[in-house]
Write a protein that holds these residues in place. Structure first.
Motif, PDB file in Angstrom:
ATOM      1  N   UNK A  23       0.843  -1.174  -0.247  1.00 30.55           N
ATOM      2  CA  UNK A  23      -0.136  -0.125  -0.055  1.00 30.55           C
ATOM      3  C   UNK A  23       0.759   1.265  -0.216  1.00 30.55           C
ATOM      4  N   UNK A  24       2.086   1.258   0.719  1.00 31.50           N
ATOM      5  CA  UNK A  24       2.890   2.418   0.816  1.00 31.50           C
ATOM      6  C   UNK A  24       3.614   2.639  -0.581  1.00 31.50           C
ATOM      7  N   UNK A  25       4.168   1.554  -1.162  1.00 31.88           N
ATOM      8  CA  UNK A  25       5.218   1.461  -2.045  1.00 31.88           C
ATOM      9  C   UNK A  25       4.923   1.562  -3.313  1.00 31.88           C
ATOM     10  N   UNK A  26       3.635   0.863  -3.498  1.00 28.96           N
ATOM     11  CA  UNK A  26       3.261   0.848  -5.081  1.00 28.96           C
ATOM     12  C   UNK A  26       2.818   2.039  -5.590  1.00 28.96           C
ATOM     13  N   UNK A  27       3.160   2.104  -7.108  1.00 24.14           N
ATOM     14  CA  UNK A  27       2.912   3.394  -7.668  1.00 24.14           C
ATOM     15  C   UNK A  27       1.454   3.408  -8.263  1.00 24.14           C
TER      16      UNK A  27
END
Length: 404
Positions: free
Chosen positions: A310-314
């Protein structure tokens, strides 16, 4: 009358006691839902209260600390009140106080008076959380099923209904009328569900000592037991940190970092909250199959993986999936932690674990904010994954000391 005195077996609940225990379970579930409903109803009117009081963002933040301060102080006191008067009685009294105090914020016209009334609201909120969790732990032991997550699912459902209803009426009712309506609803619900709690003492196991109430005498805890209570409190902290961070920063991450529209960004927390509710509704079955330790380890690991996505995907859609996975993973960690702490140390254990957990919810949003300034918001949100993984690791390391 002590219902559990009717039990004659360590392995089954006789039909004569099951009906009364079921009524207690329904009543407690109602109070969990009421707590979430009232609190969410207040939260959605914060912007209107800010405008009414003329408070700046910083002074509003200081006023809102009244909720936190009242809750944290009262949580530790409530453990003693539950031992002296009984968790059922304290639950009902705090429900009345919560219902009455939620009507006070719209009557204020300065940040100072708002902070003062929020101290009362926070005290009621913290008190009822310790009291009904303590009552639920006794009921879980009497039912001989790990049903604790179902109570917290009711809290989540109540919160979703309260927030949704608040959003619907915000454009039609003033904060005064809306929150006064919550007072009326809260008092009616308490009048209907409260007598069930007041008629019965908390159930106690058949092998419990027969002197007085099940909560009347505090247990003398050895160092190992106190340490385990702290451990479970830290697990609760790790979980609540993630809940607070997702509530305050999830939508901003989607909109600011991933370019989502405001409407789509708002869906982010809904995905998280809905998944958490579903996880808690299925938590009893999960605990029966896996046990508490493996549920904590698996849940923390799943939440960590979900939050990294959730935090690192574009991708916005991948982030939404990650938020939902995070909610599923975190769902049962807090209920299990509070239950284990209460089983070990009674209402005092519940108070300790709840206070640490609430501290995590308070710590999360400002910690994320500072880290976002230092690094980036997406990087800061990985701290949720780190603490979820820490909860899983703690659960694994203490698996023998805290065996199911």
């Amino acid at each position: 009358m002590p219902l559990i005195n009717k039990l004659r077996s360590h392995n089954a609940v006789p039909d004569s006691a099951l009906g009364a225990l079921t009524r207690l379970r329904i009543a407690l579930t109602v109070f969990f839902a009421l707590d979430g409903f009232v609190f969410a109803g207040w939260v959605v009117r914060i912007p209107a209260i800010k405008h009414q009081t003329g408070a700046s963002a910083s002074t509003l933040g200081l006023a809102l600390l009244g909720v936190s301060a009242g809750a944290v102080v009262t949580m530790m006191l409530t453990g003693r009140l539950c031992r002296r008067y009984g968790s059922h009685q304290v639950t009902v009294v705090c429900a009345v106080l919560l219902s009455l105090s939620v009507a006070l914020p719209p009557l204020t016209h300065s940040a100072l008076t708002l902070g003062a009334v929020l101290l009362i609201f926070g005290a009621a909120y913290g008190g009822i959380n310790v009291a009904f969790n303590s009552a639920a732990i006794h009921l879980v032991a009497a039912l001989r099923r790990p049903v604790m997550p179902s109570f917290h699912a009711a809290f989540s459902l109540g919160g979703m209904i309260g927030a949704g209803l608040g959003g619907l009426v915000a454009g039609h009712l003033s904060p005064t009328r809306h929150l006064l309506g919550l007072t009326v609803i809260g008092l009616i619900v308490t009048a209907l569900a409260g007598p069930t709690l007041l008629r019965h003492d908390p159930p106690r196991p058949p092998d419990a000592p027969r002197h007085g109430s099940a909560e009347s005498t505090p247990r003398r805890l050895d160092r190992r037991t106190r340490g385990l209570v702290i451990v479970f409190g830290v697990i609760a902290l790790c979980t609540a940190y993630g809940e607070g961070a997702m509530a305050d920063w999830g939508a901003l991450h989607l909109e600011q970092d991933l370019g989502a529209s405001p409407g789509l960004a708002a869906v982010g927390y809904s995905c998280f909250a809905l998944a958490m509710t579903i996880g808690r509704l299925t938590g009893t079955v999960l605990l029966e199959r896996l046990g508490r330790t493996r549920t904590v380890v698996a849940g923390g690991s799943i939440a960590a993986a979900g939050m990294l996505l959730g935090s690192l995907t574009p991708s916005v859609w991948a982030a939404l999936i990650g938020f939902a996975v995070t909610g599923l993973g975190l769902a049962n960690l807090f209920p299990v932690a509070v239950e284990r702490a209460g089983t070990l140390a009674g209402p005092g254990g519940v108070a300790t674990a709840s206070t640490l957990g609430y501290g995590g919810m308070l710590l999360g949003p400002p910690a994320i904010g500072f880290m976002a300034d230092w690094f980036s918001l997406s990087t800061a949100l990985t701290s949720v994954a780190a603490l979820a993984a820490a909860a899983a690791l703690i659960g694994f390391v203490t698996r023998h000391a805290a065996a199911d």
